[in-house]
Design a protein around this motif. Structure first.
Motif, short mmCIF file in Angstrom:
data_model
loop_
_atom_site.label_atom_id
_atom_site.label_comp_id
_atom_site.label_asym_id
_atom_site.label_seq_id
_atom_site.Cartn_x
_atom_site.Cartn_y
_atom_site.Cartn_z
N LEU A 180 -2.90 1.27 4.71
CA LEU A 180 -3.49 0.09 5.33
C LEU A 180 -2.88 -1.17 4.72
N THR A 181 -2.37 -2.07 5.55
CA THR A 181 -1.76 -3.31 5.08
C THR A 181 -2.37 -4.49 5.82
N SER A 182 -2.00 -5.69 5.39
CA SER A 182 -2.52 -6.90 6.01
C SER A 182 -1.97 -7.09 7.43
N THR A 183 -0.91 -6.36 7.79
CA THR A 183 -0.33 -6.51 9.12
C THR A 183 -0.78 -5.44 10.10
N ASN A 184 -1.27 -4.27 9.61
CA ASN A 184 -1.63 -3.21 10.55
C ASN A 184 -3.12 -2.86 10.55
N TRP A 185 -3.91 -3.44 9.62
CA TRP A 185 -5.28 -2.98 9.48
C TRP A 185 -6.13 -3.27 10.72
N LEU A 186 -5.87 -4.37 11.40
CA LEU A 186 -6.71 -4.75 12.53
C LEU A 186 -6.61 -3.73 13.66
#
Length: 258
Positions: A180-186
């Motif tokens: 999970l990263t800040s670019t794919n979590w959503l």
């Protein structure tokens, strides 16, 4: 004179070192606030795509699941009347076609959720691996697979009914979040909510008080900002058993190496 030059150069080095350290602290703080800001902004976007539906929790407006057969008679004939809101496109454990539905789940989807055996406390463990964004067809497939895995875990522990005395809190769920990263979590959370929304009408009733812990493993640094927005969408019993842990943690002697 040379002594004065040496003293001035040493003082300048100390000042430069202090400036470098201060700049490093500022950059580190800026990165943390950026991550928290991205998490909070994403949570706001996600919360706008979810709507509270009475006491039933969030409703999902993501990839559409197959349409349910019209009319209440179909649900009554299949025994779904006792599970209000349960989608008719899922196949449930008491139905004759349930084993076939479980065998029909694609291998790529099966790898996301699987049984991990028992931990040192004798609890059956469900492991959620390989978090990823799901396609429109994979959301219902993973929803069906989640029911299949829950059924296998329940049978392994002898779970037969809600609030089954002597069997409560004997399930453990471990969710790996290292991908999970800040670019794919959503997008990943949006897909996961679709699965939860599909299975919760049945799971919340049939498996009431079955989970003893839901361990969120290796969450990203901005998880607190995200969780602050998302956790009101879950009921209190679910929030009570959620824990955020690192993979180096050992809780109750249990191992996270599945």
């Amino acid at each position: 004179c040379s002594r004065e030059r040496v003293a001035r150069s040493r003082g300048g080095a100390r000042q430069m070192g202090g400036a470098t350290q201060a700049a490093w602290v500022r950059r580190r703080t800026a990165r943390w606030w950026l991550a928290a800001g991205l998490g909070a902004a994403g949570a706001v976007l996600l919360s706008r795509r979810l709507s509270l539906r009475g006491s039933g929790g969030p409703s999902f407006d993501g990839p559409e699941a197959p349409a349910a057969p019209p009319g209440p008679a179909a649900g009554d004939a299949r025994g779904l009347a006792q599970y209000p809101g349960a989608p008719a496109w899922l196949v449930y454990p008491w139905e004759r076609s349930f084993p076939q539905a479980c065998r029909g789940v694609p291998e790529a989807v099966i790898g996301v959720i699987r049984l991990g055996g028992k931990d040192t406390q004798g609890r059956e463990v469900i492991v959620v691996h390989s978090l990823k964004q799901l396609s429109a067809s994979e959301v219902p497939q993973l929803s069906q697979h989640a029911l299949c895995v829950l059924d296998r875990a329940g049978k392994a522990l002898g779970w037969k009914r809600p609030l089954h005395q002597g069997k409560m809190y004997t399930l453990r769920v471990v969710v790996h979040c290292s991908s999970l990263t800040s670019t794919n979590w959503l997008s990943i959370v949006h897909s996961a909510v679709g699965v939860i929304q599909a299975i919760r009408p049945f799971v919340n009733i049939h498996y009431d008080h079955f989970p003893g812990s839901i361990d969120i493993l290796d969450p990203p640094s901005f998880v607190s900002a995200v969780w602050a927005f998302i956790n009101p969408l879950f009921d209190q019993p679910t929030r009570d058993v959620v824990r955020f842990l690192r993979s180096t943690s050992a809780v109750g002697g249990a191992s996270f190496d599945f």
